[in-house]
Design a protein around this motif. Structure first.
Motif, PDB file in Angstrom:
ATOM      1  N   ALA A  22      57.796  99.821  25.561  1.00  0.00           N
ATOM      2  CA  ALA A  22      57.424  99.968  24.529  1.00  0.00           C
ATOM      3  C   ALA A  22      58.069 101.502  23.843  1.00  0.00           C
ATOM      4  O   ALA A  22      58.234 101.192  22.468  1.00  0.00           O
ATOM      5  CB  ALA A  22      55.831 100.013  24.449  1.00  0.00           C
ATOM      6  N   LEU A  23      58.051 102.307  24.587  1.00  0.00           N
ATOM      7  CA  LEU A  23      59.033 103.527  24.171  1.00  0.00           C
ATOM      8  C   LEU A  23      60.241 103.416  23.462  1.00  0.00           C
ATOM      9  O   LEU A  23      60.903 103.620  22.604  1.00  0.00           O
ATOM     10  CB  LEU A  23      58.910 104.595  25.168  1.00  0.00           C
ATOM     11  CG  LEU A  23      57.513 105.316  25.388  1.00  0.00           C
ATOM     12  CD1 LEU A  23      57.403 105.948  26.557  1.00  0.00           C
ATOM     13  CD2 LEU A  23      56.964 106.042  24.319  1.00  0.00           C
ATOM     14  N   ILE A  24      60.908 102.457  24.402  1.00  0.00           N
ATOM     15  CA  ILE A  24      62.220 102.223  23.903  1.00  0.00           C
ATOM     16  C   ILE A  24      62.463 101.480  22.644  1.00  0.00           C
ATOM     17  O   ILE A  24      63.105 101.703  21.846  1.00  0.00           O
ATOM     18  CB  ILE A  24      62.959 101.377  25.243  1.00  0.00           C
ATOM     19  CG1 ILE A  24      63.219 102.177  26.334  1.00  0.00           C
ATOM     20  CG2 ILE A  24      64.193 100.555  24.717  1.00  0.00           C
ATOM     21  CD1 ILE A  24      64.518 103.351  26.245  1.00  0.00           C
ATOM     22  N   LEU A  25      61.706 100.488  22.569  1.00  0.00           N
ATOM     23  CA  LEU A  25      61.686  99.784  21.397  1.00  0.00           C
ATOM     24  C   LEU A  25      61.395 100.483  20.259  1.00  0.00           C
ATOM     25  O   LEU A  25      61.956 100.924  19.085  1.00  0.00           O
ATOM     26  CB  LEU A  25      60.477  98.491  21.349  1.00  0.00           C
ATOM     27  CG  LEU A  25      60.359  97.609  20.125  1.00  0.00           C
ATOM     28  CD1 LEU A  25      59.532  96.382  20.504  1.00  0.00           C
ATOM     29  CD2 LEU A  25      60.019  98.240  18.864  1.00  0.00           C
ATOM     30  N   ALA A  26      60.451 101.552  20.282  1.00  0.00           N
ATOM     31  CA  ALA A  26      59.875 102.141  19.144  1.00  0.00           C
ATOM     32  C   ALA A  26      61.227 103.405  18.742  1.00  0.00           C
ATOM     33  O   ALA A  26      61.465 103.556  17.686  1.00  0.00           O
ATOM     34  CB  ALA A  26      58.633 103.111  19.531  1.00  0.00           C
ATOM     35  N   TRP A  27      61.586 103.755  19.758  1.00  0.00           N
ATOM     36  CA  TRP A  27      62.672 105.019  19.463  1.00  0.00           C
ATOM     37  C   TRP A  27      64.100 104.284  19.150  1.00  0.00           C
ATOM     38  O   TRP A  27      64.630 105.107  18.499  1.00  0.00           O
ATOM     39  CB  TRP A  27      62.799 106.036  20.533  1.00  0.00           C
ATOM     40  CG  TRP A  27      61.396 106.814  20.690  1.00  0.00           C
ATOM     41  CD1 TRP A  27      60.446 106.702  21.497  1.00  0.00           C
ATOM     42  CD2 TRP A  27      61.380 107.873  19.664  1.00  0.00           C
ATOM     43  NE1 TRP A  27      59.661 107.803  20.878  1.00  0.00           N
ATOM     44  CE2 TRP A  27      60.206 108.388  20.070  1.00  0.00           C
ATOM     45  CE3 TRP A  27      61.927 108.504  18.593  1.00  0.00           C
ATOM     46  CZ2 TRP A  27      59.641 109.630  19.176  1.00  0.00           C
ATOM     47  CZ3 TRP A  27      61.559 109.601  18.080  1.00  0.00           C
ATOM     48  CH2 TRP A  27      60.148 110.102  18.174  1.00  0.00           C
ATOM     49  N   PHE A  28      64.281 103.031  19.711  1.00  0.00           N
ATOM     50  CA  PHE A  28      65.497 102.498  19.220  1.00  0.00           C
ATOM     51  C   PHE A  28      65.385 102.049  17.870  1.00  0.00           C
ATOM     52  O   PHE A  28      66.278 102.245  17.047  1.00  0.00           O
ATOM     53  CB  PHE A  28      65.539 101.100  19.958  1.00  0.00           C
ATOM     54  CG  PHE A  28      66.921 100.680  19.806  1.00  0.00           C
ATOM     55  CD1 PHE A  28      68.020 101.126  20.417  1.00  0.00           C
ATOM     56  CD2 PHE A  28      67.061  99.274  19.107  1.00  0.00           C
ATOM     57  CE1 PHE A  28      69.312 100.574  20.255  1.00  0.00           C
ATOM     58  CE2 PHE A  28      68.707  98.892  18.935  1.00  0.00           C
ATOM     59  CZ  PHE A  28      69.660  99.703  19.469  1.00  0.00           C
ATOM     60  N   HIS A  29      64.186 101.722  17.299  1.00  0.00           N
ATOM     61  CA  HIS A  29      63.963 101.428  15.974  1.00  0.00           C
ATOM     62  C   HIS A  29      64.193 102.651  15.115  1.00  0.00           C
ATOM     63  O   HIS A  29      64.838 102.756  13.981  1.00  0.00           O
ATOM     64  CB  HIS A  29      62.407 100.664  15.695  1.00  0.00           C
ATOM     65  CG  HIS A  29      62.293 100.799  14.242  1.00  0.00           C
ATOM     66  ND1 HIS A  29      62.596  99.892  13.365  1.00  0.00           N
ATOM     67  CD2 HIS A  29      61.564 101.658  13.524  1.00  0.00           C
ATOM     68  CE1 HIS A  29      62.032  99.896  12.202  1.00  0.00           C
ATOM     69  NE2 HIS A  29      61.534 101.080  12.105  1.00  0.00           N
ATOM     70  N   LYS A  30      63.517 103.928  15.561  1.00  0.00           N
ATOM     71  CA  LYS A  30      63.495 105.067  14.867  1.00  0.00           C
ATOM     72  C   LYS A  30      65.110 105.718  14.932  1.00  0.00           C
ATOM     73  O   LYS A  30      65.427 106.096  13.802  1.00  0.00           O
ATOM     74  CB  LYS A  30      62.532 106.114  15.334  1.00  0.00           C
ATOM     75  CG  LYS A  30      61.051 106.048  14.930  1.00  0.00           C
ATOM     76  CD  LYS A  30      60.492 106.824  15.951  1.00  0.00           C
ATOM     77  CE  LYS A  30      58.958 106.757  15.864  1.00  0.00           C
ATOM     78  NZ  LYS A  30      58.466 107.525  14.851  1.00  0.00           N
ATOM     79  N   GLU A  31      65.601 105.707  15.950  1.00  0.00           N
ATOM     80  CA  GLU A  31      67.188 106.519  16.068  1.00  0.00           C
ATOM     81  C   GLU A  31      68.254 105.503  15.855  1.00  0.00           C
ATOM     82  O   GLU A  31      69.246 105.897  15.719  1.00  0.00           O
ATOM     83  CB  GLU A  31      67.084 106.989  17.635  1.00  0.00           C
ATOM     84  CG  GLU A  31      65.969 108.048  17.861  1.00  0.00           C
ATOM     85  CD  GLU A  31      66.266 109.286  17.526  1.00  0.00           C
ATOM     86  OE1 GLU A  31      67.011 109.678  16.577  1.00  0.00           O
ATOM     87  OE2 GLU A  31      65.481 110.328  18.089  1.00  0.00           O
ATOM     88  N   ASN A  32      68.085 104.231  16.005  1.00  0.00           N
ATOM     89  CA  ASN A  32      69.099 103.295  15.978  1.00  0.00           C
ATOM     90  C   ASN A  32      70.267 103.644  16.694  1.00  0.00           C
ATOM     91  O   ASN A  32      71.380 103.889  16.627  1.00  0.00           O
ATOM     92  CB  ASN A  32      69.568 102.979  14.735  1.00  0.00           C
ATOM     93  CG  ASN A  32      70.431 101.846  14.416  1.00  0.00           C
ATOM     94  OD1 ASN A  32      70.495 101.017  15.332  1.00  0.00           O
ATOM     95  ND2 ASN A  32      71.404 101.860  13.475  1.00  0.00           N
ATOM     96  N   ASN A  33      69.778 104.313  18.160  1.00  0.00           N
ATOM     97  CA  ASN A  33      70.773 104.647  19.071  1.00  0.00           C
ATOM     98  C   ASN A  33      70.061 104.708  20.381  1.00  0.00           C
ATOM     99  O   ASN A  33      69.317 105.209  20.774  1.00  0.00           O
ATOM    100  CB  ASN A  33      71.034 106.426  18.423  1.00  0.00           C
ATOM    101  CG  ASN A  33      72.076 106.965  19.564  1.00  0.00           C
ATOM    102  OD1 ASN A  33      71.783 106.659  20.751  1.00  0.00           O
ATOM    103  ND2 ASN A  33      72.580 107.917  18.927  1.00  0.00           N
ATOM    104  N   LEU A  34      70.672 104.047  21.324  1.00  0.00           N
ATOM    105  CA  LEU A  34      70.319 103.800  22.806  1.00  0.00           C
ATOM    106  C   LEU A  34      70.093 105.189  23.484  1.00  0.00           C
ATOM    107  O   LEU A  34      69.279 105.400  24.163  1.00  0.00           O
ATOM    108  CB  LEU A  34      70.994 102.761  23.602  1.00  0.00           C
ATOM    109  CG  LEU A  34      70.194 102.228  24.570  1.00  0.00           C
ATOM    110  CD1 LEU A  34      69.087 101.330  24.422  1.00  0.00           C
ATOM    111  CD2 LEU A  34      71.309 101.660  25.651  1.00  0.00           C
ATOM    112  N   ILE A  35      71.101 105.877  23.527  1.00  0.00           N
ATOM    113  CA  ILE A  35      71.056 107.127  24.264  1.00  0.00           C
ATOM    114  C   ILE A  35      69.920 108.043  23.761  1.00  0.00           C
ATOM    115  O   ILE A  35      68.994 108.293  24.530  1.00  0.00           O
ATOM    116  CB  ILE A  35      72.432 108.092  23.777  1.00  0.00           C
ATOM    117  CG1 ILE A  35      73.509 107.096  24.488  1.00  0.00           C
ATOM    118  CG2 ILE A  35      72.174 109.397  24.730  1.00  0.00           C
ATOM    119  CD1 ILE A  35      74.890 108.032  24.285  1.00  0.00           C
TER     120      ILE A  35
END
Ligand SMILES: Nc1ncnc2c1ncn2[C@@H]1O[C@H](COP(=O)(O)OP(=O)(O)O)[C@@H](O)[C@H]1O
Ligand SMILES: Cc1ncc(COP(=O)(O)O)c(CN)c1O
Length: 408
Positions: free
Chosen positions: A334-347
């Motif tokens: 869930a965190l990965i989804l949220a932060w991938f959306h916000k940052e548009n950057n996997l790292i």
């Protein structure tokens, strides 16, 4: 746009007529219309000798909920309202930034405690996502307790839910998130509708935690494995397997510790999984037993496959905390989804997710007691108490890029 003649007493609570518009050109048009309206009002005021100009009220209402910007220009001259000049408009940029991203999350539900949708819904809603929830199981508690009671969703029930959403034209999402599913039949229905949802729009991202098992033990029916391999992985954009799940999916045991070319073994296994579909893979934790590294640390490994078949691979090392925790994998996806959306950057998404989970676990250790003597799975996550940690998203651990950008 609208000039009405009405007696003053009626003016105050009058809801103006409105036009809904969209796009930057229309925002400019809105400005022009309002300017012109103002000019007309001033002209009328000048030409009218007995004019008693009332205090003008211009209301600009930027409403993220209805996703509109509305400008209402109320003006009164004598007994006439020259108002009702209302336009609602928004630029596409503003529309996108105000639009609430929608997630369909299909995972387990427990009445007590935190795994599956109980973790994902809290985390994602906290970040402002709208989360539609399908519960793959409805259990009293997670499976680490002495007893588990409850029911499992059948493939027919899932099909019926999807049909309802489809008929009402509600199958519109930005993200799909899946976790524990239990049977191959259920997964098959998931694949059918993920395919359908994704066919509607190219921007939809599917984040899949391919829950199969851990520490050489299967949690799910064996039938899941083939469906993951043949139907789910080709649809998934981001997958978050653990090291056992990656072994099962690529059909190869990985003993990094005794292999001289350890790095190559890990990256080869990631590459084999990329070939099965997903462009982003994150192994949330590999223990030192497998890597042969520092016993006090855990390692996250991740890899992105680009369109030109180049790969970017990186790792994050973080402290191994004493104790066992449940719901960490589900919180992680869930965190990965949220932060991938916000940052548009996997790292960045990985750095934030690993750092947040570390702080949640520290908080959990600090304030919770082991639940009861029968509980083999240690602590329930103290997610509510970690609200501020989740919102803040401070980065504590940084990624180290692998210098080799492998080509296929
Ligand atoms: N004992 C632990 N110490 C430190 N971090 C942990 C621990 N257990 C879980 N985590 C955190 O939770 C994340 C997901 O947990 P993990 O055990 O890898 O997933 P899963 O539950 O799917 O097997 C890890 O990446 C790590 O950030
Ligand atoms: C019902 C249920 N759902 C999901 C999970 C997965 O938990 P985790 O995030 O720790 O992998 C568990 C843990 N066994 C569980 O019992």
């Amino acid at each position: 746009k609208n000039v009405t003649s009405r007696k003053r007493p009626h003016t105050s609570r009058h809801k103006p007529a409105s036009i809904k518009l969209c796009g930057p050109t229309l925002v400019r048009m809105l400005d022009m219309v309002c300017d012109r309206a103002r000019q007309l009002l001033m002209k009328t005021q000048r030409s009218s000798s007995d004019s008693t100009y009332q205090k003008r009220q211009m209301i600009v209402d930027d409403d993220p909920f209805t996703r509109t910007l509305s400008v209402t220009d109320y003006a009164q001259f004598n007994n006439t309202l020259v108002g009702d000049c209302c336009l609602q408009a928004c630029s596409l940029e503003q529309y996108e930034s105000h639009r609430i991203p929608r997630v369909l999350s299909i995972q387990s539900h427990v009445v007590h405690g935190f795994v599956g949708n109980k973790c994902a819904a809290f985390i994602l809603q906290l970040y402002g996502f709208e989360v539609d929830i399908i519960n793959s199981v409805h259990f009293s508690n997670h499976t680490g307790y002495k007893t588990v009671k409850g029911s499992r969703l059948t493939a027919d029930e899932l099909e019926a839910i999807f049909q309802g959403l489809l008929i009402n034209e509600l199958l519109e999402y930005d993200y799909i998130l899946t976790g524990y599913m239990g049977s191959g039949e259920l997964l098959h229905v998931v694949a059918k509708y993920v395919r359908l949802i994704k066919s509607k729009s190219a921007h939809i991202k599917y984040i899949c935690d391919p829950v199969i098992g851990d520490n050489n033990k299967l949690y799910v029916d064996r039938s899941c494995i083939e469906v993951y391999k043949n139907e789910i992985l080709p649809l998934a954009d981001i997958v978050t397997p653990n090291d056992f799940e990656i072994e099962v999916l690529i059909g190869k045991e990985l003993d990094y510790k005794n292999d001289e070319n350890q790095e190559e073994v890990i990256w080869q296994s990631l590459r084999s999984l990329h070939k099965m579909g997903p462009s982003h893979i994150i192994i949330s934790s590999i223990s030192a037993d497998k890597t042969g590294g520092n016993q006090t640390m855990l390692q996250m490994r991740a890899s992105t496959q680009f369109l030109d078949n180049q790969y970017q691979t990186f790792q994050i090392d973080f402290p191994h905390l004493e104790g066992s925790f449940t719901g960490t994998g589900d919180s992680f996806s869930a965190l990965i989804l949220a932060w991938f959306h916000k940052e548009n950057n996997l790292i960045r998404a990985c750095e934030r997710s690993i750092s947040i989970l570390h702080q949640i676990l520290r908080k959990t250790i600090e304030i919770s007691k082991p639940i009861n003597t029968h509980n083999r799975c240690g602590h329930e996550l103290c997610l509510i108490e970690s609200k501020a940690i989740i919102e803040c998203g401070e980065i504590l651990f940084h990624a180290v890029l692998n210098d080799k950008h492998l080509s296929s």
